[in-house]
Design an enzyme around this catalytic site. Structure first.
Site, short mmCIF file in Angstrom:
data_model
loop_
_atom_site.label_atom_id
_atom_site.label_comp_id
_atom_site.label_asym_id
_atom_site.label_seq_id
_atom_site.Cartn_x
_atom_site.Cartn_y
_atom_site.Cartn_z
N ARG A 1 -38.46 32.89 7.47
CA ARG A 1 -37.78 33.96 7.27
C ARG A 1 -38.72 35.45 7.35
O ARG A 1 -38.36 36.21 8.16
CB ARG A 1 -37.01 34.57 5.94
CG ARG A 1 -36.42 35.60 5.56
CD ARG A 1 -36.20 35.52 4.16
NE ARG A 1 -37.39 35.52 3.29
CZ ARG A 1 -37.53 34.99 2.06
NH1 ARG A 1 -36.52 34.52 1.42
NH2 ARG A 1 -38.81 34.72 1.45
N CYS B 1 -30.27 34.55 -1.25
CA CYS B 1 -30.24 33.92 -2.52
C CYS B 1 -29.02 33.71 -2.99
O CYS B 1 -28.27 34.84 -3.38
CB CYS B 1 -31.26 34.52 -3.48
SG CYS B 1 -31.24 33.83 -5.16
N SER C 1 -19.28 37.90 -0.33
CA SER C 1 -19.09 36.76 -1.47
C SER C 1 -17.76 37.24 -2.38
O SER C 1 -17.72 38.27 -2.56
CB SER C 1 -20.16 36.81 -2.32
OG SER C 1 -19.98 35.82 -3.48
N TYR D 1 -26.09 38.95 -8.15
CA TYR D 1 -25.93 38.30 -6.77
C TYR D 1 -24.81 38.92 -6.30
O TYR D 1 -24.90 39.49 -5.27
CB TYR D 1 -25.73 37.00 -7.14
CG TYR D 1 -25.06 36.12 -5.82
CD1 TYR D 1 -25.60 36.12 -4.70
CD2 TYR D 1 -23.56 35.93 -5.79
CE1 TYR D 1 -24.98 35.39 -3.57
CE2 TYR D 1 -23.09 35.20 -4.84
CZ TYR D 1 -23.68 35.24 -3.42
OH TYR D 1 -22.92 34.67 -2.33
N LYS E 1 -24.30 41.78 -2.83
CA LYS E 1 -23.49 41.42 -1.84
C LYS E 1 -22.68 42.86 -1.49
O LYS E 1 -22.58 43.25 -0.52
CB LYS E 1 -22.66 40.19 -1.76
CG LYS E 1 -23.69 38.86 -1.75
CD LYS E 1 -24.10 38.69 -0.45
CE LYS E 1 -25.03 37.36 -0.18
NZ LYS E 1 -25.08 37.08 1.07
N LYS F 1 -28.97 22.55 -3.48
CA LYS F 1 -28.74 23.58 -4.12
C LYS F 1 -28.75 23.23 -5.83
O LYS F 1 -28.54 24.44 -6.60
CB LYS F 1 -27.05 23.91 -3.96
CG LYS F 1 -27.12 24.39 -2.67
CD LYS F 1 -25.58 24.67 -2.29
CE LYS F 1 -25.03 25.98 -3.05
NZ LYS F 1 -25.42 27.23 -2.66
N SER G 1 -12.29 26.89 -22.00
CA SER G 1 -11.81 28.26 -21.96
C SER G 1 -11.95 29.10 -23.13
O SER G 1 -11.95 28.42 -24.21
CB SER G 1 -10.38 28.13 -21.48
OG SER G 1 -9.90 29.49 -21.50
#
Length: 328
Positions: free
Chosen positions: A53, A78, A116, A143, A147, A179, A204
């Site tokens: 990269r 990432c 995303s 993250y 994006k 991953k 939940s």
């Protein structure tokens, strides 16, 4: 030449598989392999060269086009939703993408970028991929914010109608072994069921959702790369574009699909959700798919049950986690 960044990763390597299916092997793979097991995702694929990269970024920073590129599929990022190094995410996810976008547009190359569904945050503003609503979205983690920042930059720079920013929802399928904790629940569940005859789901913490009743738009990797190929072939299809199925299913549904594919009766254990993610957890994601259809994409999506069956019986049960272009 096509350039696939994050080419040894989950969606990136599957996209190279798709390009190979279409008879294309003049492909530059860009990634950061380091000491990871990602290289295994490349073993069965055909491509011209690999670049780290950092070296790649130096090569595209100038005015010349060293690659005579036709299209860039930018999946390199990432993708950890628990990454806390905000400076790293700013550089690796946001600024990196800006550099590649400028490079692609300057040289007339098609540019597809992985955004995303994490940009939608808790879903309080819905999951509509219209441009006007980008600025009001509130991602729940860094993250998603990294994006979101590129989407906003592209809008301000006036280039959003010249590129495709794909908002992937919950993608699952082969090539994700590397991953770790970010593997799909299907991949983790298969191992749990083999070992213990049982799989685990989070409890939940909202009354309107029973344990395991939290909902996601699960989309199979093979459907995703079909869409990416279609977008490469249709440069007029641009903007922020959702990639899901448009149908939200529960984690319980997913669990039952895995047990069914393995020929076993469901046996689910509900466990506490880590406190660190409880206030950042999405209880519902459902892609609004009207835009992609309006742009002209007509292929159907795999059902959750069909996608899980293909993944489990075609890959996991055969101890073969990787899409193999040699089988085409």
């Amino acid at each position: 030449m096509y350039i696939v960044t994050g080419g040894a990763g989950f969606i990136g390597s599957a996209m190279i598989w798709k390009l190979n299916q279409m008879g294309i092997d003049d492909i530059l793979v860009v990634d950061n392999l380091a000491a990871t097991e990602k290289w295994k995702n490349l073993v069965n694929l055909r491509y011209t060269d690999y670049l780290h990269r950092d070296r790649f970024l130096k090569m595209v920073a100038g005015e010349a086009d060293p690659f005579n590129v036709t299209g860039i599929v930018h999946m390199g990022a990432c993708s950890s939703t628990t990454e806390r190094d905000a400076d790293f995410l700013m550089e690796n996810n946001t600024r990196y993408t800006q550099v590649l976008c400028r490079y692609a547009l300057a040289h007339g190359a098609r540019f597809l970028n992985a955004s995303s569904a994490a940009t939608y945050g808790g879903g309080e503003f819905g999951f509509n991929d219209d441009h006007e609503g980008i600025g009001r979205l509130k991602p729940l983690n860094m993250y998603g914010y990294s994006k979101q920042l590129f989407d906003l930059w592209a809008q301000r720079a006036g280039v959003l109608d010249k590129i495709a920013c794909i908002k992937f929802f919950n993608v699952f399928g082969p090539n994700e072994y590397h991953k770790g904790d970010m593997r799909s629940v299907i991949c983790k569940a298969y191992a749990q069921i083999l070992e213990r005859g049982q799989m685990r789901l989070f409890r939940s913490y909202r009354k309107e959702y029973p344990d395991g009743g939290q909902m996601r738009d699960f989309v199979y990797i093979k459907d995703c790369v079909d869409i990416l190929w279609w977008l490469l072939e249709h440069p007029e299809a641009n903007g922020v574009i959702n990639v899901g199925t448009g149908i939200a299913r529960t984690w319980n549904d997913l669990a039952k699909a895995v047990f069914l594919a393995m020929g076993r009766k469901p046996n689910i254990e509900y466990i506490d959700m880590p406190e660190a993610i409880r206030d950042k957890y999405q209880y519902l994601t459902r892609a609004e798919m009207g835009k992609l259809r309006a742009l002209g994409y007509t292929a159907p999506f795999s059902s959750l049950e069909d996608g899980v069956k293909d993944y489990v019986t075609g890959y996991l049960a055969k101890d073969d986690a990787y899409l193999d272009s040699r089988k085409l």
